[in-house]
Scaffold this active site. Structure first.
Site, PDB file in Angstrom:
ATOM      1  CD  GLU A  35      53.645 -16.870  -4.577  1.00 40.30           C
ATOM      2  OE1 GLU A  35      52.263 -17.385  -4.720  1.00 40.30           O
ATOM      3  OE2 GLU A  35      53.980 -16.063  -3.602  1.00 40.30           O
ATOM      4  CG  HIS A 121      51.765 -13.439  -7.446  1.00 40.33           C
ATOM      5  ND1 HIS A 121      51.575 -13.921  -6.216  1.00 40.33           N
ATOM      6  CD2 HIS A 121      52.737 -12.726  -7.424  1.00 40.33           C
ATOM      7  CE1 HIS A 121      53.411 -14.356  -5.947  1.00 40.33           C
ATOM      8  NE2 HIS A 121      53.435 -13.180  -6.800  1.00 40.33           N
TER       9      HIS A 121
HETATM   10 ZN    ZN Z   1      48.650 -17.559  -3.828  1.00 42.42          ZN
END
Ligand code: ZN
Length: 255
Positions: A35, A121
C-alpha cells in the site's frame, strides 16, 4: 555474508520448521498490505513493521515468524488514502479471508498448534478473526491468538511520549508520525527523508463515501505529520507492541 535470521520461517529449511513445530513453538503470522505510504515510505511498510514486532519478541522467547501476508484488504480513503495510488495492490474481503484461512491451515499441517496473527494494516481488521475461526473449526486441537488492532491501548503518559506535539487521533496515523518512526527504527535505509511532507485531507467526515470525493483524499497519500516522527519514538512503539505480543503469547500458550 550474513546467514539466515533465526526464527524467520522463509529462511528456514523444512527440517527446521518440522523440528520447531514438534517442539511446540508458537508461530506468528504477520498480516500487512502492499500500500502507498506517501512519497517517503515504501509500499512494504505494513509488512516490515509487523515482522519487526514479531522478530523483537523472538529475542525474548522461542517462536517462528511466518512469511508475512503481503496483500491486504482494500485501502480506504480515510485510513490509507484509498485505491487510486499506483502500487497499492489489495484483495477483496472474501479473497483475503480465504487466503488467510489456507495459509493458517498450511501452518497447522506443518505441525504448529499455537498460532498467532499479528495485524498491521487497519483495513484487515475483522477478516483475521473470521479466517482463524474457520481454521479453528477444522482443527480443534489448535489455538489461535488474534491481534486485530496492531497496537496496545496506551496510557496518557505513553501517548505524551509518542506525540510530544499533541495526539491527533489514530485515524490519521497513516504514513504519518507512527509509521515513519517505526520505519526509521526498523529500516531507515528505506525512508526517503528528502521526500517527506506533512499533509492532510481538506475534509475528514466521520463516515465513508463511495466513490470517495477528491477532497477526502490527501494528494500526497500522507494523512498527517511524518515530520513529528523519530527513530527514538519508533523504538518506544516497537518495545510496547512487542511487550503486548509477548504477553499475549505467554498468557494464551502458557509459555
Ligand atoms: Zn501502514
Amino acid at each position: 555474508m550474513s546467514g539466515p535470521t533465526p526464527s524467520l520461517m522463509e529462511e528456514m529449511t523444512w527440517v527446521e520448521v518440522r523440528d520447531a513445530a514438534a517442539a511446540g513453538l508458537p508461530v506468528v503470522l504477520p498480516i500487512g498490505a502492499t500500500e502507498q505510504h506517501g512519497p517517503h515510505l515504501p509500499l512494504n511498510t505494513d509488512c516490515v513493521i509487523p515482522v519487526g514486532i514479531a522478530l523483537e519478541v523472538s529475542k525474548r522467547l522461542p517462536l517462528v515468524v511466518a512469511p508475512p501476508v503481503r496483500f491486504g484488504a482494500k485501502s480506504r480513503p480515510l485510513s490509507g488514502g484509498g485505491e487510486t495510488f499506483p502500487g497499492t495492490l489489495s484483495l477483496r474481503g472474501p479473497t483475503l479471508i480465504e487466503t488467510l484461512h489456507q495459509v493458517l491451515a498450511a501452518l497447522v499441517r506443518s505441525g504448529f498448534r499455537r498460532l498467532c496473527v499479528q495485524n498491521w494494516h487497519y483495513e484487515n481488521s475483522g477478516y483475521l478473526w473470521e479466517a482463524c475461526d474457520m481454521t479453528a473449526s477444522e482443527h480443534p486441537d489448535a489455538t489461535f491468538v488474534v491481534l486485530d488492532r496492531p497496537l496496545p491501548e496506551f496510557k496518557s503518559d505513553q501517548l505524551a511520549q509518542l506525540f510530544p506535539q499533541g495526539f491527533p487521533g489514530w485515524n490519521v496515523e497513516h504514513a504519518a508520525s507512527m509509521e515513519t518512526s517505526l520505519m526509521l527504527t526498523l529500516r531507515p535505509d528505506l525512508v526517503r527523508r528528502d521526500q517527506m511532507v506533512d499533509d492532510a485531507a481538506e475534509r475528514r467526515p466521520t463516515w465513508e463515501v463511495i466513490p470517495a470525493p477528491d477532497e477526502i483524499v490527501p494528494k500526497s497519500g500522507v494523512l498527517w505529520r511524518p515530520s513529528e516522527g523519530s527513530a527514538e519514538i519508533g523504538r518506544l512503539y516497537l518495545r510496547w507492541a512487542a511487550d503486548r505480543l509477548e504477553t499475549a503469547l505467554r498468557t494464551e500458550f502458557a509459555l
